[in-house]
Design a protein around this motif. Structure first.
Motif, PDB file in Angstrom:
ATOM      1  N   SER A 165      -2.127 -23.587   2.785  1.00  0.00           N
ATOM      2  CA  SER A 165      -2.058 -22.339   2.035  1.00  0.00           C
ATOM      3  C   SER A 165      -0.847 -22.326   1.106  1.00  0.00           C
ATOM      4  N   LEU A 197       3.756 -10.555   1.597  1.00  0.00           N
ATOM      5  CA  LEU A 197       3.251  -9.809   2.729  1.00  0.00           C
ATOM      6  C   LEU A 197       2.057 -10.527   3.352  1.00  0.00           C
ATOM      7  N   THR A 198       1.711 -10.114   4.551  1.00  0.00           N
ATOM      8  CA  THR A 198       0.644 -10.800   5.286  1.00  0.00           C
ATOM      9  C   THR A 198      -0.669 -10.774   4.519  1.00  0.00           C
ATOM     10  N   TYR A 199      -1.043  -9.602   3.974  1.00  0.00           N
ATOM     11  CA  TYR A 199      -2.323  -9.517   3.258  1.00  0.00           C
ATOM     12  C   TYR A 199      -2.297 -10.358   1.975  1.00  0.00           C
ATOM     13  N   GLN A 200      -1.104 -10.552   1.382  1.00  0.00           N
ATOM     14  CA  GLN A 200      -1.000 -11.400   0.189  1.00  0.00           C
ATOM     15  C   GLN A 200      -1.170 -12.875   0.557  1.00  0.00           C
ATOM     16  N   LYS A 201      -0.621 -13.262   1.703  1.00  0.00           N
ATOM     17  CA  LYS A 201      -0.777 -14.649   2.159  1.00  0.00           C
ATOM     18  C   LYS A 201      -2.205 -14.937   2.609  1.00  0.00           C
ATOM     19  N   GLN A 202      -2.904 -13.913   3.080  1.00  0.00           N
ATOM     20  CA  GLN A 202      -4.234 -14.115   3.629  1.00  0.00           C
ATOM     21  C   GLN A 202      -5.189 -14.705   2.601  1.00  0.00           C
ATOM     22  N   VAL A 203      -4.995 -14.371   1.348  1.00  0.00           N
ATOM     23  CA  VAL A 203      -5.848 -14.929   0.289  1.00  0.00           C
ATOM     24  C   VAL A 203      -5.737 -16.455   0.252  1.00  0.00           C
ATOM     25  N   GLN A 206      -7.171 -18.124   3.501  1.00  0.00           N
ATOM     26  CA  GLN A 206      -8.624 -18.242   3.470  1.00  0.00           C
ATOM     27  C   GLN A 206      -9.053 -19.402   2.573  1.00  0.00           C
TER      28      GLN A 206
END
Length: 298
Positions: A165, A197-203, A206
């Motif tokens: 990632s 942030l976590t939701y930014q890294k999640q992209v 994935q």
């Protein structure tokens, strides 16, 4: 497409190496030789390396190439390095044995001198230095083999490795990173990644997971192709282990099926034998009973 691109890159690299090599040799020369004559008294080999080891001299063709390059470049200033090297090679092929002999004699003379210098150099080495030189050579050969193998895998179309990632994030944001050099940009990219942030890294997480699926599918297809062309030596260790395990399972299943078939056939033969024996016994009893009846009647 990949082999052609690799071949083109190889030709370009060869031309650049040829240019650097000729430039370094000519820089050590004190005069420019005539285009049609080569002085046997002039050595174009380098004397020693940084550690005092004598360097191997160049062969007859490279001696000719070093001599002719300035003249070819002067006559054809717009010609590319690859074309210069090709033209010199064509000139060399058209030379007669007599015209090549001065270059060959000079190369042979330098080769004999190199052998003598190398013997003197090796005689001065201590056992520890000899072991160190051997280890350096092993490392150099290992590195060279690794480079060759990587080039071979690239030419055979091996899929690119799966990306993490952070690698995906870095490849997309590197041009925007702060810093004047690669090290500074890398540091700023790591800091920026930690601040996400976590939701930014999640992209990116994935996308990395999707890339794992892509890599596995492409590697499976590529390794199957390697098996088809007889390059089993390029398969991963895990793939080889899985193939051996699968082959053992198939062999075990075949052995079990064969044993079952033999057992079934043996049972059928035994049952048939018992049936035949039973019929014979019944017939014998019937025949014996009839005979007894006949005798009693009489």
């Amino acid at each position: 497409m990949a082999p052609f691109s690799l071949m083109t890159a190889g030709v370009s690299l060869l031309a650049k190496s040829f240019n650097v090599f000729c430039t370094s040799i000519l820089a050590r020369s004190t005069r420019i030789l005539p285009a049609t004559y080569f002085s046997l008294g002039k050595s174009l080999s380098t004397s020693t390396s940084n550690d005092g080891r004598p360097k191997a001299p160049i062969n007859s063709y490279f001696r000719y190439a070093v001599q002719q390059k300035p003249f070819v470049v002067r006559q054809n200033p717009a010609m590319k390095l690859t074309e210069v090297a090709r033209k010199i090679g064509q000139q060399w092929n058209t030379l007669s044995p007599e015209e090549k002999r001065p270059f060959e004699v000079a190369a042979l003379r330098d080769r004999e001198q190199f052998k003598k210098d190398l013997e003197q150099y090796q005689a001065r080495l201590t056992p520890a230095q000899i072991e160190q030189k051997a280890e350096e050579r092993r490392q150099m050969l290992a590195k060279r083999n690794a480079i060759r193998k990587k080039r071979e895998l690239t030419s055979l179309g091996k899929p690119k490795g799966q990306r993490s990632s952070f690698n995906i994030f870095m490849s997309e944001q590197f041009d925007k990173a702060r810093g004047h050099d690669v090290v500074a940009k890398m540091k700023s990219m790591r800091d920026e990644w930690k601040r996400l942030l976590t939701y930014q890294k999640q992209v990116y997480i994935q996308r990395a997971e999707d890339d794992v699926v892509r890599y596995k599918n492409e590697m499976r297809s590529w390794e199957n192709h390697m098996v088809e062309i007889g390059r089993v030596d390029l398969l991963r260790e895990k793939t080889l282990t899985d193939r051996k395990r699968a082959a053992k399972k198939v062999t075990a299943a075949e052995s079990t099926a064969l044993a079952f078939a033999k057992s079934t056939a043996a049972k059928k033969v035994t049952a048939k034998s018992k049936s035949t024996a039973s019929k014979k016994s019944s017939k014998s009893k019937t025949t014996g009973g009839a005979t007894g009846t006949i005798r009693r009647t009489k």
